[in-house]
Design a protein around this motif. Structure first.
Motif, PDB file in Angstrom:
ATOM      1  N   UNK A 129       0.830  -1.189   0.000  1.00  0.00           N
ATOM      2  CA  UNK A 129       0.000   0.000   0.000  1.00  0.00           C
ATOM      3  C   UNK A 129       0.868   1.244   0.000  1.00  0.00           C
ATOM      4  N   UNK A 130       0.310   2.430   0.361  1.00  0.00           N
ATOM      5  CA  UNK A 130       1.086   3.680   0.344  1.00  0.00           C
ATOM      6  C   UNK A 130       2.371   3.547   1.154  1.00  0.00           C
ATOM      7  N   UNK A 131       3.507   3.861   0.507  1.00  0.00           N
ATOM      8  CA  UNK A 131       4.815   3.551   1.093  1.00  0.00           C
ATOM      9  C   UNK A 131       5.814   4.650   0.752  1.00  0.00           C
ATOM     10  N   UNK A 132       6.703   4.942   1.666  1.00  0.00           N
ATOM     11  CA  UNK A 132       7.794   5.873   1.376  1.00  0.00           C
ATOM     12  C   UNK A 132       8.916   5.137   0.663  1.00  0.00           C
ATOM     13  N   UNK A 133       9.801   5.895   0.062  1.00  0.00           N
ATOM     14  CA  UNK A 133      10.929   5.288  -0.647  1.00  0.00           C
ATOM     15  C   UNK A 133      11.796   4.474   0.308  1.00  0.00           C
ATOM     16  N   UNK A 134      11.998   4.999   1.498  1.00  0.00           N
ATOM     17  CA  UNK A 134      12.837   4.302   2.476  1.00  0.00           C
ATOM     18  C   UNK A 134      12.213   2.983   2.882  1.00  0.00           C
ATOM     19  N   UNK A 135      10.906   2.996   3.133  1.00  0.00           N
ATOM     20  CA  UNK A 135      10.210   1.754   3.503  1.00  0.00           C
ATOM     21  C   UNK A 135      10.244   0.755   2.361  1.00  0.00           C
ATOM     22  N   UNK A 136      10.069   1.245   1.149  1.00  0.00           N
ATOM     23  CA  UNK A 136      10.094   0.367  -0.025  1.00  0.00           C
ATOM     24  C   UNK A 136      11.464  -0.260  -0.202  1.00  0.00           C
ATOM     25  N   UNK A 137      12.518   0.516  -0.039  1.00  0.00           N
ATOM     26  CA  UNK A 137      13.874   0.005  -0.175  1.00  0.00           C
ATOM     27  C   UNK A 137      14.112  -1.142   0.792  1.00  0.00           C
ATOM     28  N   UNK A 138      13.664  -0.944   2.033  1.00  0.00           N
ATOM     29  CA  UNK A 138      13.881  -1.967   3.056  1.00  0.00           C
ATOM     30  C   UNK A 138      13.085  -3.239   2.752  1.00  0.00           C
ATOM     31  N   UNK A 139      11.849  -3.085   2.294  1.00  0.00           N
ATOM     32  CA  UNK A 139      10.982  -4.248   2.069  1.00  0.00           C
ATOM     33  C   UNK A 139      11.297  -4.991   0.774  1.00  0.00           C
ATOM     34  N   UNK A 140      11.810  -4.271  -0.226  1.00  0.00           N
ATOM     35  CA  UNK A 140      12.017  -4.879  -1.551  1.00  0.00           C
ATOM     36  C   UNK A 140      13.459  -5.272  -1.828  1.00  0.00           C
ATOM     37  N   UNK A 141      14.363  -4.875  -0.951  1.00  0.00           N
ATOM     38  CA  UNK A 141      15.798  -5.109  -1.168  1.00  0.00           C
ATOM     39  C   UNK A 141      16.332  -4.345  -2.381  1.00  0.00           C
ATOM     40  N   UNK A 142      15.628  -3.281  -2.769  1.00  0.00           N
ATOM     41  CA  UNK A 142      16.181  -2.361  -3.763  1.00  0.00           C
ATOM     42  C   UNK A 142      17.080  -1.395  -3.008  1.00  0.00           C
ATOM     43  N   UNK A 143      18.356  -1.291  -3.356  1.00  0.00           N
ATOM     44  CA  UNK A 143      19.281  -0.432  -2.596  1.00  0.00           C
ATOM     45  C   UNK A 143      18.765   0.999  -2.487  1.00  0.00           C
ATOM     46  N   UNK A 144      18.992   1.606  -1.329  1.00  0.00           N
ATOM     47  CA  UNK A 144      18.523   2.970  -1.101  1.00  0.00           C
ATOM     48  C   UNK A 144      19.111   3.939  -2.133  1.00  0.00           C
ATOM     49  N   UNK A 145      20.319   3.655  -2.587  1.00  0.00           N
ATOM     50  CA  UNK A 145      20.952   4.509  -3.585  1.00  0.00           C
ATOM     51  C   UNK A 145      20.301   4.410  -4.958  1.00  0.00           C
ATOM     52  N   UNK A 146      19.477   3.384  -5.157  1.00  0.00           N
ATOM     53  CA  UNK A 146      18.814   3.192  -6.451  1.00  0.00           C
ATOM     54  C   UNK A 146      17.310   3.408  -6.398  1.00  0.00           C
ATOM     55  N   UNK A 147      16.729   3.413  -5.206  1.00  0.00           N
ATOM     56  CA  UNK A 147      15.282   3.317  -5.110  1.00  0.00           C
ATOM     57  C   UNK A 147      14.574   4.518  -5.736  1.00  0.00           C
ATOM     58  N   UNK A 148      15.133   5.743  -5.638  1.00  0.00           N
ATOM     59  CA  UNK A 148      14.467   6.904  -6.230  1.00  0.00           C
ATOM     60  C   UNK A 148      14.479   6.828  -7.761  1.00  0.00           C
TER      61      UNK A 148
END
Length: 267
Positions: free
Chosen positions: A24-43
């Protein structure tokens, strides 16, 4: 197994979209943590799938939140993108073929005998269409009874496509058929003959009960002879394509009296 990557998404993009569906509605930081997409790439990943119109954003919130578009809508949008991409590719290839058609010019044919052959109904039909495409001046087509190996209703329509293209480039076309073959053709062939081909200059179709074989004379110098299977009556064994002006003249001389005695086609 089908994957979002098959529709153009990268691994990170696919992973981010699937995770957003679950969260559901998610911040980039939360998404990075849950999806294993690196924080440096998530945006970058979120910007990318936003351009695909796969996510919606809540820009008024701080931090910004993202929510996934419903799967049915998302898949339709990805499919439309792929279709557009394919259409653009097709247009690009058509342009390349058009350019090459004017650039690639064959030398004048050498006046010497040459022959080739095709075996089996499918290769026989392919060879016939190839030689119809090659005609510059004239096509004489003699066709006897249909073969049980070939769907003559479908083949008739495709042959007409090639003959119509030949007529449009100024090639004369004379077709002599057995009445049995005429009766086997699809209704669409008859409609196209009446509505389009009958009025074209250089096109003539006649029928005769004396047609016993199938062959084609191309430009008065090449003969394509359909070879029946000696072990199975009515079936096609193959086709011999012989480029020999003298032989083609002899074949045409045999054909011409039958043509003169034949009946103009009436459908």
């Amino acid at each position: 197994m089908a994957n979002l990557r098959d529709l153009g998404l990268s691994e990170y993009e696919a992973r981010a979209y699937r995770t957003l569906l679950q969260m559901g509605p998610t911040t980039a930081k939360e998404l990075s943590r849950a999806s294993d997409v690196p924080m440096g790439r998530v945006y970058d990943v979120l910007n990318s799938i936003e351009q695909y119109n796969l996510v919606r954003t809540q820009t008024a919130s701080r931090p910004k939140k993202y929510v996934a578009v419903e799967p049915s809508t998302a898949l339709d949008r990805l499919l439309e993108d792929k279709k557009q991409e394919l259409d653009e590719k097709a247009a690009q290839y058509e342009s390349i073929v058009e350019d090459l058609s004017s650039e690639l010019v064959a030398n004048e044919p050498v006046e010497e005998q040459f022959w080739t052959a095709a075996i089996g109904p499918e290769d026989t039909f392919d060879l016939l269409l190839e030689r119809l495409t090659a005609a510059d001046d004239s096509i004489v087509m003699v066709a006897a009874d249909p073969s049980p190996q070939i769907d003559v209703r479908t083949v008739g329509d495709e042959v007409l496509d090639y003959l119509e293209v030949a007529l449009d480039r100024g090639v004369t076309v004379d077709v002599l058929m057995s009445r049995t073959l005429v009766d086997s053709l699809s209704p669409s062939v008859g409609r196209r003959y009446r509505q389009t081909l009958q009025s074209k200059d250089g096109f003539d179709v006649r029928t005769s009960e004396n047609v016993s074989g199938s062959f084609n004379v191309i430009d008065g110098s090449e003969v394509c002879i359909q070879v029946p299977n000696p072990l199975s009556t009515g079936e096609i064994f193959g086709m011999i394509d012989l480029k020999d002006t003298e032989f083609a003249t002899e074949v045409y001389d045999e054909f011409h009296p039958q043509w003169s005695d034949a009946t103009p086609l009436e459908l």
